[in-house]
Every structure is written in C-alpha cells, then in structure tokens.
Scaffold this motif. Structure first.
Motif, mmCIF file in Angstrom:
data_model
loop_
_atom_site.group_PDB
_atom_site.id
_atom_site.type_symbol
_atom_site.label_atom_id
_atom_site.label_comp_id
_atom_site.label_asym_id
_atom_site.label_seq_id
_atom_site.Cartn_x
_atom_site.Cartn_y
_atom_site.Cartn_z
ATOM 1 N N GLU A 182 -6.636 -3.290 10.034
ATOM 2 C CA GLU A 182 -6.431 -2.066 11.418
ATOM 3 C C GLU A 182 -7.063 -2.729 12.681
ATOM 4 O OE1 GLU A 182 -8.773 1.491 10.097
ATOM 5 O OE2 GLU A 182 -6.930 1.649 8.495
ATOM 6 N N THR A 216 -4.724 -5.209 14.314
ATOM 7 C CA THR A 216 -3.466 -4.675 14.784
ATOM 8 C C THR A 216 -3.956 -3.915 16.135
ATOM 9 O OG1 THR A 216 -2.525 -4.604 12.722
ATOM 10 C CG2 THR A 216 -1.305 -3.181 14.486
ATOM 11 N N HIS A 247 0.788 -7.289 5.330
ATOM 12 C CA HIS A 247 0.347 -5.959 5.743
ATOM 13 C C HIS A 247 1.142 -5.493 7.122
ATOM 14 C CE1 HIS A 247 -1.702 -2.510 7.099
ATOM 15 N NE2 HIS A 247 -1.993 -2.889 8.281
ATOM 16 N N LYS A 253 4.855 -5.047 6.185
ATOM 17 C CA LYS A 253 5.136 -3.796 5.694
ATOM 18 C C LYS A 253 5.118 -2.780 6.704
ATOM 19 C CE LYS A 253 4.925 -2.180 1.036
ATOM 20 N NZ LYS A 253 5.668 -2.035 0.272
ATOM 21 N N MET A 254 3.989 -2.739 7.646
ATOM 22 C CA MET A 254 4.090 -1.792 8.766
ATOM 23 C C MET A 254 5.247 -1.695 9.629
ATOM 24 S SD MET A 254 1.362 0.075 8.216
ATOM 25 C CE MET A 254 1.252 -0.081 6.546
ATOM 26 N N SER A 268 7.900 1.279 10.218
ATOM 27 C CA SER A 268 8.152 1.727 11.639
ATOM 28 C C SER A 268 9.931 1.902 11.689
ATOM 29 C CB SER A 268 7.869 0.565 12.581
ATOM 30 O OG SER A 268 8.461 -0.360 12.812
ATOM 31 N N TYR A 328 5.087 2.387 18.507
ATOM 32 C CA TYR A 328 4.535 1.888 17.323
ATOM 33 C C TYR A 328 5.317 0.735 17.031
ATOM 34 C CZ TYR A 328 0.914 5.301 16.889
ATOM 35 O OH TYR A 328 -0.240 6.215 17.199
ATOM 36 N N LEU A 330 3.874 -3.026 17.055
ATOM 37 C CA LEU A 330 3.912 -3.868 15.808
ATOM 38 C C LEU A 330 4.730 -5.292 15.901
ATOM 39 C CD1 LEU A 330 3.990 -0.822 13.391
ATOM 40 C CD2 LEU A 330 2.111 -2.561 13.438
ATOM 41 N N TYR A 350 3.324 2.698 1.394
ATOM 42 C CA TYR A 350 2.746 2.196 2.422
ATOM 43 C C TYR A 350 1.078 2.599 2.601
ATOM 44 C CZ TYR A 350 7.338 1.454 3.778
ATOM 45 O OH TYR A 350 8.693 1.013 3.774
ATOM 46 N N THR A 368 -2.452 4.920 7.941
ATOM 47 C CA THR A 368 -1.472 3.836 8.430
ATOM 48 C C THR A 368 -1.456 3.499 9.809
ATOM 49 O OG1 THR A 368 0.128 5.411 9.087
ATOM 50 C CG2 THR A 368 0.221 4.945 6.601
#
Lengths: 223, 527
Positions: B33, B36, B82, B85-86, B90, B110, B114, B282, B292
C-alpha cells in the motif's frame, strides 16, 4: 486376530511414511545425504548454500544418519562467558510525573536469603520498594506484593533523578536490600529559568501557542 | 527577500516484514500500500518539480527497515505481482462501472495511477525504488537522511549504551553502503530524545536531528528563538524543533486539511463494499476482506453518508490548502523576522505514510506547495537542515529536554500496561549480547561470528518501536507480540547454542534467510 492385523497395517503405514520421508529428504535438491566423514570443502559447500559464510568447522555425525528428521547439527568449542540472570531492578522514566520499575529475582537470591535469615524467612518478610529522590534527598517506601514483577510509581516531580531499591521488610522492622536500580531522571516539564546572557530570549518568539505538544502521526492514524 | 525558511521533512518508515515461506502475511500489505500510495506518488511529485525547473528542497528520512524491504528481491517480486493484480482489477472495474459515469471517472483515475506506478516501479527503476531516491538526492533538491537501525525507541533502550550505539551505527553504515554518502541528519524514531543520544550521533558523523517542540522549548538554557531556530547540543549536533502551528494544520483530524469533505474517504474501500465473489481474487487468499486501495467516495461529512469522489474538486482543495499553508508560513516569517537576527526556521516533519495513504491528496498538496512557494512569492524559501547549518554557523548552545512526539510528549505510548513487559526482555538480551560479544571477540571463530551476527539482527528486530506502538493502539496486536517473542526466542536460542557449542544449521539458515536485515552487520559493535 483383528488387533494383530491392525498392528501389521499400522507398522506398514509407518514404514511407508518413513521411506517416503527419507526419499523426500534425500531427493531434495537442497540437501545432501552423506554417510562418510565429509571434507572441509564439502562442509563449506553445504553451509554456504544460502549463506555467505565460510566454515572450517567439523560437521557432526548426526548429519549423515538415517531418520530424515535428525538435526543437521554442527559442533564447535563452546563459548564461555558469564551469563547469569542476576537479581536486579531497573528504573525507567515514563513522563515527568511517573516512573516505571521492573525487577528479576534469581532463585539463588531466595535461597541465600533463607540461608541467612532462617527457614521460611522469605515468606515471613514483605517485599517493598524504596524510592530515592536523589535530587531532593528524600525517600519513600512502597509496599508491594510477591505477585508483582513491575510497578508504576507516581512521583509528580519533573527533572529529578531517582533510584529504587528492592528489598524485604520483616514485621520487626528490619529491612534487607536485594537490588539497587540504575538512576533514572524524569523529563523536564517546563521552561528553563537558566538564561544565557549572549542569547537573551526574544519575548515575541515565545508568544507561541502554549499547547506545546502537537499531535503525532500515530495519533492521527488513531483518529 | 527571504524572510523565513520552511523545512518540510518526510519520515518514511515501515517495520521489517519479511516472511519468505508465507507470501500471504497480511502485514506485508503495508509495504504494498505504501509503495503504491505514498512512495511512488512522492517520487513522482519530486520528478515533476524537477522537470518543471522548480527550485525546491525536501528532506526525506528513509528508515533502514524500509530501505531493506525496498531493495529485497523477494519483496520486489511480490510487490510487482500485487501491482499487476491491482492493474487487472482496475480493468475489471472500468468495465463494471461503464454505465456509471461518476464512478467510472474515479476508476479511471486509479487505473492511470496504477499504470504510472508500474512504469515508475518496474520500467524506470527496475523494481528498486532506492534508485529513484538516490536520483532525487543527486538532483540536489532532496536530502536523504536515515533513522535508527530498526526504529528503536532510543529513550527506552538507553539502559544499554551499546544497544543505542548499535542502533545508530548500523543505520549510518547501512545508509553509506546503500547510497554511498554519509547521512547528515538522523531521524530519532518517534522523535525520542534523551540527553546523551546526541553524543552517539556525533560519533557517527551525524550533524542534526529533530525533536518535538517542547524538546527545545524546555531546553537549558532557555533558547533565544523558542522553536524558530535550532539549538546546538553540547556534543555539537544541532537539534531542530518541530513547528507547532504547521504541525497542527496538517495532522489535526478536526482542524487539519486531510479532514476536508472533498477529500477522499479512507474507510470506504471496494475490498469491503463489493460482492464477495467478485472481489475475492483481490483480497486475502483466505477470503478475509481487506483494503484494495480502490476507494470511491469523498469524506462528504461527519456521518456515514458518503458521496462519490470528484478528483477535480479534491485537486482544487489541495491547491487551496497549499496556498493557505504557504500564506500562514509567510505570516509567521514576516512576523518573527522583525524580531530575529536570522530568518525564522519553520520545521514541518511528517510521516511520509500520511501522504497518499491516509491523506490521498497529500502528494498533490506537496507539489502545489512547492510550486507556489517558488513561483508566487519570495518571502519564504524551502531549505534542508544541512543547508541551514551551512548558512548559519552561529547556533545557540543549549541542551534539549527529553521528549518524544508521541501522545503526551514523553514515553507514555511505548511504556504502558500493554507493552511494558517487552523491556525486561530487550534489556536482558542487550546485556547478554554485550557479554557474549566481549567474550567472542577474543577468539577467531567463524561460528561465533556467524551466530552472533544473527543474534544481533534478532536483537535489533525485537527493538523496533513499532511492536510496542501496535500493542498500545490495539491493531494487529497478535502479530506485534509474536514478532517480539519470536526475535527474543531466536536470540536466546542463538546465545544458548554458543554456550553449548552446537547449533542446528538448518534452523540457523532459515532464520538467516528470514531475518536477513543488514547482511554486513558485525556483532563486534556490541563488544
């Protein structure tokens, strides 16, 4: 008859398990099975697989025996040093008005105490803390109990040096000291009266908010 | 004409969380977290400022555990996974919200962030953000400093002088190893200071540190400029006090900027809000709902009723708040400079993790602030503490008062009912470490060395202020207790093995791999 059969099955299952474990262990790429004395170079190789260290130590025989779960143990000459957990008491300031103390009592201390003061003398005496304010030369005695191993002491006295003595007091009034703490100083909680003539405080700079202590990040996170 | 200085300091730290065997440890998410939401956006902001030729100064403290995690290949791989995956999420969210324009706009934001994170993290810096920080340092705009080795709260470790010395020395050595330069300043974890710590800083080449306001206000003798200038400790090291007013503007939940109704609401996350089956891939593999980072609402008001986030409105607010912050600093500078023979120094230290994570718009605010200061006025100038010391060598000698930036300003947070039990273990371990090190140093034995080096790592990791803090705040307490106990147990077992003259090498290798912070640490610092 039935129980004999069960016993045979159990034995077979265990044997299979052992064989499987043995197979897994010996076939694992990260392990080597050795049934002879290994050379120093090989020992270095094994030890150094995941670690940068070189070794010239002997690898113990346990490494090479069957029984997959045996330790891969190395031996070396033991390091000798004094490592007793002594009876001691430690004092730490919490804030300008409180200190915290914890203590450790070694069994030997209890034995010696009883040897010196008679059987059951430990139980016949009561534990106390004697708190010395070294700055003001005062002392205060705080009765505690044998279940406690730490204590918070309200001192309401910023910027002072303290020490605490752990001991036992007999009903007759006799006091036996067990341990003396380090010196600890409560934090200052006010503006210093000491002025440096070359650096006279500017009144205007001191007209700042008197709240003084800002919120810390942890506090923010809590909110 | 410069009437005052503003020194913005971001302290970036997370505890060392590294579990090679378990890729799903919830606490590892903290790092994901923060990368990012905080570190990449802060890096991006600095890059933007540099590209636009904005002359600015920012001080960034990187704690050694954070540096170790950012440069750990295993954690880098896990973060990248990770992030991928995010990004995948999205895409799904873009599709899911196709017919909901308000939400779709937020998802797009977002999605872009990302993708930008991926570019910066993977493409630009090859998964190692320390390279990005190094580049910022080389630009001359950002001064990197460090914190104590494992973020130990030094006032409560002080019982063992060696323990405090090691916290400082290991950190300085690690910083030099990583960035090739001597750090000029050190962030004392939790701003925890007691007289004497500055001597250790001095021995390690550190020129300054920060203290909470009252650390300087209660200094002896009384400081001439209150909190508007640093003081010089008897050791010669300078102590910069935190400015009270500007701290409150950013930190305070009631009065502070981050509580503005247009800003993003932290506590509404699709990890909790969306259909379980949809979001399952997720969240945590065991099905535990977690954040998330996809948060679609604005704070809106003080009730649970929330409206959809409007990125433009929030951006506007960040600009307004940057303007307001600058205006207040200008006023401060204008006022105090009339009475002072040097420009007042306003030091604003914050946890880096506030920016972007809790206060989503924080990085934008920094960018606006730096631009406004550079383009719109000339009364205040951003500066690093090192620069200040170069310009002003005549600093008032005074001894700061013991203090911290925790609640109540002293040791209360890290020493109270929930966590006081750890200190007997930490002190005892430090004592044993010292005794064993003094004995081992007389021998040239590689096993002693290897075992004690690992024991030192275990001791350092047990000393992290984070564990006591977590126990106090009541979040993930089990994890914090487990970590404390585990490091102490490992430490004791290592010492025991030295005394017995035998060790299980599999076990040793396992903990060397897991608790692998500071690979070049040498136990002799404890002797």
């Amino acid at each position: 008859m039935f129980s004999i059969l069960t016993a045979i099955i159990v034995v077979l299952v265990i044997l299979a398990g052992v064989l499987l474990a043995y197979h897994v262990r010996t076939s694992s790429p990260t392990r080597k099975r050795l049934n002879r004395e290994i050379t120093r170079e090989e020992a270095g190789d094994i030890i150094n697989r995941t670690s940068p260290y070189k070794t010239d130590m002997e690898i113990s025989e346990e490494l090479n025996e069957e029984g997959g779960d045996k330790l891969r143990e190395v031996t070396f000459s033991p390091l000798e040093f004094y490592d007793e957990e002594e009876t001691e008491i430690v004092l730490m300031p919490v804030n300008p008005s409180m200190v915290f103390t914890y203590w450790i009592i070694n069994e030997k201390t209890v034995r010696n105490f009883e040897k010196e003061h008679g059987p059951n003398s430990w139980n016949k005496s009561n534990p106390v803390l004697r708190l010395y304010n070294l700055s003001d030369n005062t002392v205060e005695e705080i009765p505690i109990n044998d279940f406690a191993s730490n204590w918070y002491l309200k001192v309401y006295n910023p910027g002072k040096k303290f020490k605490v003595v752990l001991g036992r007091r007999f009903p007759c009034g006799r006091f036996i000291q067990l341990a003396v703490s380090n010196e600890a100083e409560t934090q200052r909680a006010g503006i210093s009266a000491v002025i440096d003539k070359d650096w006279m405080p500017i009144d205007e700079c001191w007209k700042i908010e008197s709240e003084g202590i800002g919120l810390s990040s942890p506090e923010f996170m809590k909110i | 004409m410069t009437r005052g200085y503003l020194s913005l300091v971001l302290h970036a730290h997370l505890p060392y969380i590294h579990h090679p065997k378990d890729p799903n440890v919830l606490e590892e998410r903290w790092l994901h977290e923060a990368i990012t939401e905080c570190y990449i956006p802060i890096i991006k902001v600095c890059q933007n400022l540099i590209n636009e030729n904005v002359d600015f100064r920012l001080t960034v403290s990187l704690s050694p555990p954070l540096m170790s995690m950012l440069s750990n290949p295993r954690l880098q791989r896990r973060y990248l996974k990770h992030l991928e995956k995010m990004i995948e999420l999205s895409h799904k969210e873009l599709k899911r919200t196709e017919n909901e324009p308000e939400f779709h706009t937020v998802v797009k934001m977002y999605h872009n962030l990302l993708n930008q994170a991926y570019l910066i993290y993977h493409v630009q810096y090859g998964n190692n953000l320390l390279r990005a920080f190094k580049e910022l340092q080389d630009s001359g705009k950002v001064e990197l400093i460090t914190a104590a080795a494992t973020h130990g709260f030094l006032p409560l470790l002080q019982l063992s002088q060696k323990a405090v010395e090691a916290q400082v020395k290991v950190a300085v050595d690690y910083f030099k190893e990583t960035f090739g330069t001597q750090p000029q300043g050190m962030w004392l974890p939790e701003c925890g200071y007691v007289p004497g710590i500055d001597n250790i800083l001095k021995e390690n080449g550190i020129k300054y540190f920060f203290v909470e306001s009252h650390g300087v206000l209660y200094a002896t003798p009384r400081p001439k400029y209150a909190t508007l200038a640093p003081i010089r400790c008897p050791s010669g090291v300078a102590a910069f006090p935190r400015d009270i007013e500007s701290s409150k503007q950013v930190w305070s939940a009631d009065e502070g900027y981050p509580g503005d109704f247009d800003y993003r609401e932290y506590y509404r996350d699709i990890g909790f809000d969306l259909d379980y089956e949809y979001i399952k891939p997720y969240i945590h593999p065991e099905g535990i709902r977690i954040n998330t980072g996809f948060k679609y609402y604005r704070i809106t008001g003080k009730t649970d009723y929330k409206e959809v986030y409007k990125p433009e409105w929030a951006r506007e607010k960040a600009a307004i708040h940057a303007g307001n912050f600058m205006f207040n600093r200008q006023k401060q500078a204008e006022h105090y400079s009339q009475y002072m023979d040097r420009p007042p120094m306003i030091v604003c230290p914050y946890d880096a993790e506030l920016f972007g994570h809790w206060w989503f718009e924080g990085p934008q605010w920094i960018e606006f602030l730096m631009k406004k200061i550079y383009f719109d006025q000339n009364e205040i100038e951003t500066i690093t503490p090192s620069q200040y010391l170069e310009r002003h060598s005549n600093i008032q000698p005074a001894l700061p008062a013991a203090s911290s930036w925790g609640n109540e300003g002293y040791n209360d947070v890290w020493l109270e009912g929930s966590n006081d039990w750890i200190y007997r273990h930490l002190h005892q371990a430090a004592k044993r470490m010292n005794r064993a090190a003094r004995a081992a140093i007389k021998h040239n034995n590689e096993w002693y060395e290897r075992i004690l080096n690992q024991a030192a790592r275990e001791l350092l990791l047990a000393q992290s202020s984070d564990w006591a803090f977590i126990m106090k705040t009541g979040t993930t307490v089990d994890y914090a207790r487990r970590r404390t106990n585990q490091h102490i147990e490992r430490f004791n077992k290592l010492i025991q093995s030295l005394k017995q003259g035998k060790i299980d090498v599999d076990w040793l290798e396992e903990i060397e791999e897991e608790d692998n912070i500071f690979p070049s640490l040498n136990y002799k610092i404890y002797a």
